[in-house]
Each structure stands twice: as structure tokens, then as C-alpha cells.
Design an enzyme around this catalytic site. Structure first.
Site, PDB file in Angstrom:
ATOM      1  CG  ASP A 103      -2.362  -0.600   0.664  1.00 10.50           C
ATOM      2  OD1 ASP A 103      -2.527  -0.740  -0.165  1.00 10.50           O
ATOM      3  OD2 ASP A 103      -3.006  -0.824   1.962  1.00 10.50           O
ATOM      4  CB  ILE A 126       4.664 -12.053   3.116  1.00  6.86           C
ATOM      5  CG1 ILE A 126       5.091 -11.309   4.397  1.00  6.86           C
ATOM      6  CG2 ILE A 126       5.857 -12.375   2.200  1.00  6.86           C
ATOM      7  CD1 ILE A 126       5.841 -11.883   5.454  1.00  6.86           C
ATOM      8  CG  ASP A 127       2.190  -8.198   5.898  1.00  5.64           C
ATOM      9  OD1 ASP A 127       2.881  -9.316   6.490  1.00  5.64           O
ATOM     10  OD2 ASP A 127       2.596  -7.226   6.138  1.00  5.64           O
ATOM     11  CG  MET A 169       6.815 -11.425   9.866  1.00  8.90           C
ATOM     12  SD  MET A 169       7.903 -11.035   8.364  1.00  8.90           S
ATOM     13  CE  MET A 169       9.345 -10.571   9.227  1.00  8.90           C
ATOM     14  CG  HIS A 250      13.167 -10.127   9.093  1.00 11.20           C
ATOM     15  ND1 HIS A 250      13.279  -9.630  10.258  1.00 11.20           N
ATOM     16  CD2 HIS A 250      12.746  -9.314   8.219  1.00 11.20           C
ATOM     17  CE1 HIS A 250      12.735  -8.452  10.145  1.00 11.20           C
ATOM     18  NE2 HIS A 250      12.503  -7.999   9.013  1.00 11.20           N
TER      19      HIS A 250
HETATM   20  P1  ADP Z   1       4.918  -1.097   1.483  1.00  8.25           P
HETATM   21  O1  ADP Z   1       4.863  -0.620   0.002  1.00  8.25           O
HETATM   22  O2  ADP Z   1       5.617  -2.570   1.804  1.00  8.25           O
HETATM   23  O3  ADP Z   1       3.671  -0.918   2.129  1.00  8.25           O
HETATM   24  P2  ADP Z   1       6.036   1.205   2.772  1.00  8.25           P
HETATM   25  O4  ADP Z   1       4.765   1.633   3.537  1.00  8.25           O
HETATM   26  O5  ADP Z   1       7.443   1.192   3.558  1.00  8.25           O
HETATM   27  O6  ADP Z   1       6.161  -0.252   2.057  1.00  8.25           O
HETATM   28  O7  ADP Z   1       6.276   2.040   1.379  1.00  8.25           O
HETATM   29  C1  ADP Z   1       7.115   2.007   0.691  1.00  8.25           C
HETATM   30  C2  ADP Z   1       7.865   3.413   0.036  1.00  8.25           C
HETATM   31  O8  ADP Z   1       6.496   4.070  -0.626  1.00  8.25           O
HETATM   32  C3  ADP Z   1       8.048   4.450   1.028  1.00  8.25           C
HETATM   33  O9  ADP Z   1       9.043   4.551   1.640  1.00  8.25           O
HETATM   34  C4  ADP Z   1       7.844   5.692   0.455  1.00  8.25           C
HETATM   35  O10 ADP Z   1       8.987   6.052  -0.546  1.00  8.25           O
HETATM   36  C5  ADP Z   1       6.503   5.399  -0.499  1.00  8.25           C
HETATM   37  N1  ADP Z   1       5.314   5.891   0.194  1.00  8.25           N
HETATM   38  C6  ADP Z   1       4.780   5.309   1.068  1.00  8.25           C
HETATM   39  N2  ADP Z   1       3.867   6.103   1.762  1.00  8.25           N
HETATM   40  C7  ADP Z   1       3.769   7.104   0.576  1.00  8.25           C
HETATM   41  C8  ADP Z   1       2.833   8.411   0.442  1.00  8.25           C
HETATM   42  N3  ADP Z   1       1.867   8.584   1.463  1.00  8.25           N
HETATM   43  N4  ADP Z   1       3.121   9.340  -0.406  1.00  8.25           N
HETATM   44  C9  ADP Z   1       4.066   8.834  -1.225  1.00  8.25           C
HETATM   45  N5  ADP Z   1       5.025   8.008  -1.223  1.00  8.25           N
HETATM   46  C10 ADP Z   1       4.668   7.085  -0.176  1.00  8.25           C
END
Ligand code: ADP
Length: 320
Positions: A103, A126-127, A169, A250
Site C-alpha cells: 500500500d 507476504i501480509d 508476521m 524474517h
Molecule cells: P509497502 O509498500 O510494503 O507498504 P512502505 O509503506 O514502507 O511499504 O512504502 C514504501 C515506500 O513508498 C515508502 O518508503 C515511500 O517512499 C513510499 N510511500 C509510502 N507512503 C507514501 C505516501 N503517502 N506518499 C508517497 N509515497 C509514499
């Protein structure tokens, strides 16, 4: 569209390489050039791009992790960071980006799309916590990894008449706990979505099971519920059954992706590149009723995926 880029972002998941491979192969076969972006959005900000050819992704379909590396990029969430990423795309003539992640990564893809860089998201986590998608890339492999490890724990807890309290996890989502819990025949499955009652959901279930002749137990606990060490102590005090906590950690993210994840990743990635070719932007590829489909990212981020209560009920009914 002549040039696209692909990146992996956020938490890694097995099957991401199969997705990268299919993006690269689809794009090249459709007459496009492809760049691999190193370390997620950081690679766009820092202009770390690798030109990919058909052989760049050879021998990767069976590998866990991501050959493109991944990162969390707080800088990308700033206007300045985002502008640097856009400048990199313009400098290289990149007309579309495939973002593989969760997300958070899709929020980044939405923001890039809104600033004129068409993006497609592929759900890699994986979630299994992407609301518009029944099954995400990596979920099946992680489930199998947990099952494999808990089967090994079961051997020893059975030999010693013990209770194994296993943390898996899932800080906010209990899908992995539930799927693995069902597959290992857990006595209780604790997930963040559903409050639990220590006496009714653990102690009484263990006593009922012991009354019918079973003396070893597996309790699966999602990370978001937590406190497995304390829980193991409480269980031992309340039931007299020697109880041990194990935090799998992990190791659950790694390993060779299952056939199911490789196929899902390949199919979603191929579909995603074709969306770009059709001129689509700000879409996330998903699985609904076992069919690959796509949603607007903004709508997808606002969707809710209710926890599968019927599956949870079923797990409880057959576990004692
Ligand atoms: P995942 O994609 O697994 O949910 P993260 O929540 O860490 O992992 O998000 C991955 C990357 O996406 C963040 O480090 C950031 O660079 C970008 N990102 C996350 N949230 C936002 C946001 N609200 N606006 C813009 N970029 C974002």
C-alpha cells in the site's frame, strides 16, 4: 510507449523477481526498452537505473528477495524528492513505471501518476493486506514457509507434550496467521482483527483437547497481537502444560517462491505492462474471483478487505 521502468519497494516478498522478470520480458517482446530501478523510489531519486535485456532476468524466477533491491524512501514522500524522481524519468525518457510493493508503494505510484508519470502497481507483500486483491504475490510462499517451520516445531512439542506459541508476521493483518494456522492444525489462532479471550479461546480449548487425549498444542499468534513470551508463561500457569514461545521472524520473508506465487507474479506483471501499453495509468493489478483484473489506485487504497470470518470460524470448529 517506448520506455518503461520497473522497481520493487517497501517490504520484500518472494515472487518479486518473477514479477520483475515478466515485466522485462513482456516489455521487450512488445518492442519497448526497460530500465530496472535499484532500491525502490531511492533509485529514481538518485538516478540508479540499469538497462535491462532479456538475459538480465535469467535465473531469477526461483529466487526469493528482489534482484533490484528494495528500500523505504522517506525522501520520496517530500515534494523535493518526488520532483527529483520525476526529473530522472524525464531525463531517461521513461513513459511508465511498474511499482511492485504494498500500500505504501502504491501511494507513491499514485503521486507519480498524478504528476504525469503513468504508474501501475503490482501487489507484492507476504501480509496479503491489499484490500482489492484476494491473494498477493508472496503470501503463498510465506504461508508454506511458516507451515514448514511449525511442522518441525510440532515434532518436538509432540515428543515433550508441550505447547508451542508461535509468532508469525502480520502487524496489522492476520491473514498469514490464519492460513498457516489452518494448515498446521493450530489449537488457537490469534489475529489483530479479532479480540481474544484468554480463558475461552486458549485455556478452555486446550483443556477440552487434553480431555480427549491430545497433549501437545500449537498456538499461532500474529505479530500485531504480540507478547508471545508472556502468553506462553500465562498458558503454562493456567494449564500446567510446559509452553515455549518461538518468534519466526524474517525467515518468513525469504525462500524460493512457490509455483503459485511465480505464476501469479508472472501473470500480474504481464497484465500490468499491457495496461501501460493501453495508455492506462494509476492502476493496481489485482486478483478477484481468481481472475486478474485492475483497479484505480486511489479507489483501491480506500477499499476495505473484511477479515474472512467464515474461514476463521471454520478453523476454530475443526481445531479441537
Ligand atoms: P509497502 O509498500 O510494503 O507498504 P512502505 O509503506 O514502507 O511499504 O512504502 C514504501 C515506500 O513508498 C515508502 O518508503 C515511500 O517512499 C513510499 N510511500 C509510502 N507512503 C507514501 C505516501 N503517502 N506518499 C508517497 N509515497 C509514499
Amino acid at each position: 510507449m517506448k520506455k518503461i521502468a520497473v522497481l520493487t519497494s517497501g517490504g520484500d516478498a518472494p515472487g518479486m523477481n518473477a514479477a520483475v522478470r515478466a515485466v522485462v520480458r513482456t516489455a521487450i517482446n512488445q518492442g519497448m526498452e526497460v530500465f530496472g530501478v535499484v532500491r525502490g523510489y531511492n533509485g529514481l531519486i538518485r538516478d540508479e537505473l540499469i538497462p535491462m535485456n532479456l538475459r538480465s532476468v535469467s535465473d531469477t524466477i526461483h529466487r526469493g528477495g528482489t534482484v533490484l533491491y528494495t528500500a523505504r524512501s522517506p525522501e520520496f514522500c517530500t515534494e523535493e524528492g518526488m520532483q527529483k524522481a520525476i526529473d530522472t524519468c524525464h531525463r531517461h525518457g521513461i513513459e511508465g513505471v511498474v511499482v511492485i510493493g504494498g500500500d505504501g508503494s502504491f501511494r507513491g505510484a499514485r503521486d507519480l501518476s498524478a504528476r504525469g508519470i503513468p504508474c501501475i502497481g503490482l501487489p507484492g507483500t507476504i501480509d496479503n493486506d491489499i484490500s482489492c486483491c484476494e491473494t498477493t504475490i508472496g503470501y503463498d510462499t510465506a504461508t508454506n514457509t511458516v507451515v514448514d517451520m511449525v511442522d518441525k516445531l510440532r515434532d518436538t512439542s509432540q515428543s515433550h507434550d508441550r505447547c508451542s506459541v508461535v509468532e508469525v508476521m502480520g502487524r496489522h493483518a492476520g491473514w498469514l496467521a490464519m492460513s498457516a494456522g489452518i494448515a498446521v492444525g493450530a489449537t488457537s489462532i490469534l489475529v489483530p482483527e479479532i479480540p481474544y479471550d484468554f480463558e475461552a479461546d486458549i485455556v478452555n480449548r486446550m483443556k477440552a483437547t487434553a480431555g480427549t487425549g491430545k497433549h501437545h498444542f500449537i498456538i499461532i499468534v500474529a505479530e500485531g497481537v504480540g507478547h508471545v513470551e508472556e502468553l506462553a508463561k500465562k498458558i503454562e500457569e493456567a494449564t500446567g502444560v510446559e509452553s515455549r514461545a518461538t518468534i519466526l521472524g524474517h525467515v518468513q520473508r525469504g525462500g524460493s517462491p512457490t509455483a503459485r506465487d511465480r505464476i501469479l507474479a508472472s501473470h500480474m506483471a504481464n497484465y500490468g505492462v499491457h495496461l501501460l501499453l493501453q495508455g492506462k495509468s494509476n492502476r493496481v493489478v489485482a486478483l478477484q474471483n481468481n481472475q486478474i483484473c485492475d483497479f484505480d489506485i486511489t479507489e483501491a487504497l480506500n477499499m476495505k478487505k473484511p477479515f474472512d470470518m467464515d474461514m476463521y470460524r471454520m478453523a476454530n470448529e475443526i481445531s479441537i
